[in-house]
Design a protein around this motif. Sequence first.
Motif, PDB file in Angstrom:
ATOM      1  N   VAL A  36      -6.155   4.774   7.335  1.00  0.00           N
ATOM      2  CA  VAL A  36      -6.381   3.560   6.556  1.00  0.00           C
ATOM      3  C   VAL A  36      -5.451   3.585   5.342  1.00  0.00           C
ATOM      4  O   VAL A  36      -5.352   4.593   4.640  1.00  0.00           O
ATOM      5  CB  VAL A  36      -7.850   3.474   6.109  1.00  0.00           C
ATOM      6  CG1 VAL A  36      -8.061   2.266   5.204  1.00  0.00           C
ATOM      7  CG2 VAL A  36      -8.766   3.405   7.321  1.00  0.00           C
ATOM      8  N   GLU A  37      -4.760   2.477   5.110  1.00  0.00           N
ATOM      9  CA  GLU A  37      -3.805   2.424   4.011  1.00  0.00           C
ATOM     10  C   GLU A  37      -4.118   1.251   3.096  1.00  0.00           C
ATOM     11  O   GLU A  37      -4.248   0.123   3.565  1.00  0.00           O
ATOM     12  CB  GLU A  37      -2.376   2.268   4.540  1.00  0.00           C
ATOM     13  CG  GLU A  37      -1.877   3.434   5.362  1.00  0.00           C
ATOM     14  CD  GLU A  37      -0.478   3.175   5.920  1.00  0.00           C
ATOM     15  OE1 GLU A  37       0.211   2.271   5.407  1.00  0.00           O
ATOM     16  OE2 GLU A  37      -0.093   3.873   6.861  1.00  0.00           O
ATOM     17  N   PRO A  38      -4.225   1.495   1.790  1.00  0.00           N
ATOM     18  CA  PRO A  38      -4.365   0.369   0.865  1.00  0.00           C
ATOM     19  C   PRO A  38      -3.047  -0.396   0.803  1.00  0.00           C
ATOM     20  O   PRO A  38      -1.969   0.186   0.980  1.00  0.00           O
ATOM     21  CB  PRO A  38      -4.672   1.054  -0.477  1.00  0.00           C
ATOM     22  CG  PRO A  38      -4.074   2.422  -0.346  1.00  0.00           C
ATOM     23  CD  PRO A  38      -4.220   2.795   1.098  1.00  0.00           C
ATOM     24  N   PRO A  39      -3.092  -1.697   0.587  1.00  0.00           N
ATOM     25  CA  PRO A  39      -1.851  -2.477   0.531  1.00  0.00           C
ATOM     26  C   PRO A  39      -1.001  -2.101  -0.671  1.00  0.00           C
ATOM     27  O   PRO A  39      -1.515  -1.768  -1.737  1.00  0.00           O
ATOM     28  CB  PRO A  39      -2.345  -3.926   0.428  1.00  0.00           C
ATOM     29  CG  PRO A  39      -3.717  -3.815  -0.150  1.00  0.00           C
ATOM     30  CD  PRO A  39      -4.288  -2.528   0.397  1.00  0.00           C
ATOM     31  N   ILE A  40       0.313  -2.123  -0.473  1.00  0.00           N
ATOM     32  CA  ILE A  40       1.255  -1.923  -1.575  1.00  0.00           C
ATOM     33  C   ILE A  40       1.639  -3.311  -2.076  1.00  0.00           C
ATOM     34  O   ILE A  40       2.194  -4.121  -1.323  1.00  0.00           O
ATOM     35  CB  ILE A  40       2.490  -1.137  -1.103  1.00  0.00           C
ATOM     36  CG1 ILE A  40       2.075   0.286  -0.713  1.00  0.00           C
ATOM     37  CG2 ILE A  40       3.564  -1.105  -2.199  1.00  0.00           C
ATOM     38  CD1 ILE A  40       3.192   1.139  -0.154  1.00  0.00           C
ATOM     39  N   PRO A  41       1.340  -3.626  -3.347  1.00  0.00           N
ATOM     40  CA  PRO A  41       1.435  -5.010  -3.836  1.00  0.00           C
ATOM     41  C   PRO A  41       2.844  -5.459  -4.230  1.00  0.00           C
ATOM     42  O   PRO A  41       3.034  -6.107  -5.262  1.00  0.00           O
ATOM     43  CB  PRO A  41       0.498  -4.990  -5.046  1.00  0.00           C
ATOM     44  CG  PRO A  41       0.623  -3.605  -5.583  1.00  0.00           C
ATOM     45  CD  PRO A  41       0.774  -2.721  -4.367  1.00  0.00           C
ATOM     46  N   PHE A  42       3.828  -5.123  -3.417  1.00  0.00           N
ATOM     47  CA  PHE A  42       5.205  -5.521  -3.699  1.00  0.00           C
ATOM     48  C   PHE A  42       5.853  -5.961  -2.389  1.00  0.00           C
ATOM     49  O   PHE A  42       5.662  -5.313  -1.362  1.00  0.00           O
ATOM     50  CB  PHE A  42       5.992  -4.375  -4.333  1.00  0.00           C
ATOM     51  CG  PHE A  42       5.347  -3.815  -5.573  1.00  0.00           C
ATOM     52  CD1 PHE A  42       5.460  -4.468  -6.782  1.00  0.00           C
ATOM     53  CD2 PHE A  42       4.595  -2.648  -5.504  1.00  0.00           C
ATOM     54  CE1 PHE A  42       4.840  -3.960  -7.915  1.00  0.00           C
ATOM     55  CE2 PHE A  42       3.978  -2.134  -6.624  1.00  0.00           C
ATOM     56  CZ  PHE A  42       4.096  -2.795  -7.849  1.00  0.00           C
ATOM     57  N   ALA A  43       6.614  -7.046  -2.442  1.00  0.00           N
ATOM     58  CA  ALA A  43       7.183  -7.623  -1.234  1.00  0.00           C
ATOM     59  C   ALA A  43       8.695  -7.443  -1.186  1.00  0.00           C
ATOM     60  O   ALA A  43       9.378  -7.505  -2.205  1.00  0.00           O
ATOM     61  CB  ALA A  43       6.839  -9.108  -1.148  1.00  0.00           C
ATOM     62  N   HIS A  44       9.198  -7.221   0.023  1.00  0.00           N
ATOM     63  CA  HIS A  44      10.635  -7.195   0.234  1.00  0.00           C
ATOM     64  C   HIS A  44      11.155  -8.628   0.356  1.00  0.00           C
ATOM     65  O   HIS A  44      10.397  -9.558   0.625  1.00  0.00           O
ATOM     66  CB  HIS A  44      10.977  -6.422   1.516  1.00  0.00           C
ATOM     67  CG  HIS A  44      10.431  -7.063   2.752  1.00  0.00           C
ATOM     68  ND1 HIS A  44       9.158  -6.816   3.232  1.00  0.00           N
ATOM     69  CD2 HIS A  44      10.967  -7.980   3.602  1.00  0.00           C
ATOM     70  CE1 HIS A  44       8.948  -7.524   4.322  1.00  0.00           C
ATOM     71  NE2 HIS A  44      10.032  -8.250   4.567  1.00  0.00           N
ATOM     72  N   GLY A  68       4.905   9.967   6.898  1.00  0.00           N
ATOM     73  CA  GLY A  68       3.800  10.815   7.325  1.00  0.00           C
ATOM     74  C   GLY A  68       2.490  10.439   6.679  1.00  0.00           C
ATOM     75  O   GLY A  68       1.417  10.630   7.257  1.00  0.00           O
ATOM     76  N   ARG A  69       2.551   9.896   5.454  1.00  0.00           N
ATOM     77  CA  ARG A  69       1.341   9.482   4.749  1.00  0.00           C
ATOM     78  C   ARG A  69       1.173   7.964   4.778  1.00  0.00           C
ATOM     79  O   ARG A  69       0.073   7.454   4.697  1.00  0.00           O
ATOM     80  CB  ARG A  69       1.395   9.960   3.291  1.00  0.00           C
ATOM     81  CG  ARG A  69       1.451  11.472   3.140  1.00  0.00           C
ATOM     82  CD  ARG A  69       1.604  11.867   1.686  1.00  0.00           C
ATOM     83  NE  ARG A  69       2.835  11.343   1.104  1.00  0.00           N
ATOM     84  CZ  ARG A  69       4.009  11.983   1.146  1.00  0.00           C
ATOM     85  NH1 ARG A  69       4.098  13.155   1.740  1.00  0.00           N
ATOM     86  NH2 ARG A  69       5.078  11.440   0.598  1.00  0.00           N
ATOM     87  N   ILE A  70       2.306   7.257   4.851  1.00  0.00           N
ATOM     88  CA  ILE A  70       2.296   5.795   4.876  1.00  0.00           C
ATOM     89  C   ILE A  70       2.996   5.334   6.139  1.00  0.00           C
ATOM     90  O   ILE A  70       4.127   5.746   6.416  1.00  0.00           O
ATOM     91  CB  ILE A  70       3.007   5.218   3.633  1.00  0.00           C
ATOM     92  CG1 ILE A  70       2.323   5.712   2.350  1.00  0.00           C
ATOM     93  CG2 ILE A  70       3.022   3.703   3.671  1.00  0.00           C
ATOM     94  CD1 ILE A  70       3.047   5.295   1.085  1.00  0.00           C
ATOM     95  N   VAL A  71       2.335   4.493   6.927  1.00  0.00           N
ATOM     96  CA  VAL A  71       2.899   4.001   8.181  1.00  0.00           C
ATOM     97  C   VAL A  71       2.975   2.479   8.193  1.00  0.00           C
ATOM     98  O   VAL A  71       4.033   1.902   8.434  1.00  0.00           O
ATOM     99  CB  VAL A  71       2.067   4.490   9.389  1.00  0.00           C
ATOM    100  CG1 VAL A  71       2.633   3.923  10.694  1.00  0.00           C
ATOM    101  CG2 VAL A  71       2.035   6.011   9.441  1.00  0.00           C
ATOM    102  N   ARG A  72       1.854   1.842   7.906  1.00  0.00           N
ATOM    103  CA  ARG A  72       1.817   0.385   7.951  1.00  0.00           C
ATOM    104  C   ARG A  72       2.588  -0.245   6.795  1.00  0.00           C
ATOM    105  O   ARG A  72       3.325  -1.226   6.974  1.00  0.00           O
ATOM    106  CB  ARG A  72       0.363  -0.115   7.911  1.00  0.00           C
ATOM    107  CG  ARG A  72      -0.440   0.175   9.176  1.00  0.00           C
ATOM    108  CD  ARG A  72      -1.793  -0.528   9.113  1.00  0.00           C
ATOM    109  NE  ARG A  72      -2.596  -0.291  10.305  1.00  0.00           N
ATOM    110  CZ  ARG A  72      -3.484   0.694  10.420  1.00  0.00           C
ATOM    111  NH1 ARG A  72      -3.672   1.525   9.412  1.00  0.00           N
ATOM    112  NH2 ARG A  72      -4.168   0.849  11.540  1.00  0.00           N
ATOM    113  N   GLU A  73       2.389   0.293   5.589  1.00  0.00           N
ATOM    114  CA  GLU A  73       2.984  -0.295   4.395  1.00  0.00           C
ATOM    115  C   GLU A  73       4.391   0.245   4.177  1.00  0.00           C
ATOM    116  O   GLU A  73       4.677   0.971   3.217  1.00  0.00           O
ATOM    117  CB  GLU A  73       2.091  -0.033   3.180  1.00  0.00           C
ATOM    118  CG  GLU A  73       0.780  -0.785   3.199  1.00  0.00           C
ATOM    119  CD  GLU A  73       0.987  -2.291   3.071  1.00  0.00           C
ATOM    120  OE1 GLU A  73       1.359  -2.746   1.979  1.00  0.00           O
ATOM    121  OE2 GLU A  73       0.797  -3.010   4.074  1.00  0.00           O
ATOM    122  N   THR A  74       5.290  -0.128   5.090  1.00  0.00           N
ATOM    123  CA  THR A  74       6.695   0.256   5.010  1.00  0.00           C
ATOM    124  C   THR A  74       7.555  -0.961   5.339  1.00  0.00           C
ATOM    125  O   THR A  74       7.091  -1.917   5.965  1.00  0.00           O
ATOM    126  CB  THR A  74       7.041   1.381   6.006  1.00  0.00           C
ATOM    127  OG1 THR A  74       6.913   0.869   7.348  1.00  0.00           O
ATOM    128  CG2 THR A  74       6.118   2.583   5.835  1.00  0.00           C
TER     129      THR A  74
END
Length: 248
Positions: A36-44, A68-74
């Motif tokens: 489970v990943e919290p959203p990263i509040p910055f957009a490309h 390895g720690r972040i997958v979705r929020e990339t």
Amino acid sequence: MAGDAGDSPFRFGEAIPAGTVLERPTPAWFTPDVPVEPPIPFAHVVLEITGRYVVVDKPHFLPATTNGRIVRETVQTRLRVELDNPDIVPLHRLDRLTAGALLCSADPETRAAYQSLFQRREVTKTYLARVVGEPLVGEEWTTIDLPMRKISGERVVQVAVGGVPTRTRIRRTGDRLVELQPVTGHTHQLRALLAHLGCPIVGDDTYPVDTGLDLADFSTPLGLVATRLQLVDPVDGRFRGWRSTHLP
């Protein structure tokens, strides 16, 4: 398959000749558990999109690809979902804390041609850094060669005799501002270089002192931006360049 995802240089079904020496451990299959990943509040921001590549202006704190720690929020996962293209793969390294221009492959058939540009050091990457203290460099380009060593299990890269040779071009462009062009691509090369010169980057959580990793701390952006990316397109031979809108 790892090759289809860009995590391996070999395609599915490709025969690897006996005796082939691999430069590093190479996965054949990669299916990580996704926590489970919290959203990263910055957009490309997409700077350009073609059938062969996508160029984005990456914000601070958003990883280019999984660490390895972040997958979705990339950037990679977001683009794959946004553009419905599972073949999108970043073509070069851009640290999670560094903002700026990032080139991604969108087409497996032409990916190797673009990767080879980076391998042959035929891509000009220009960075702008805001530093603590006055940099001891002038307004003309200076080339600095330093040996660097990444210690297993540690975040900090050491400048040490016997390390991997690195080369960086650097010049002062303003009050506590320096422009850099890495010729080599060592981990944390620019951050370690500036700390070694006595003028670490503003907001650096690792150099000169490792304050620990907190993936949820967005309070202090690193003062480092990949401002320009320039190359000659290996497919059509045209010069291409992209510029970030971020400032350190």
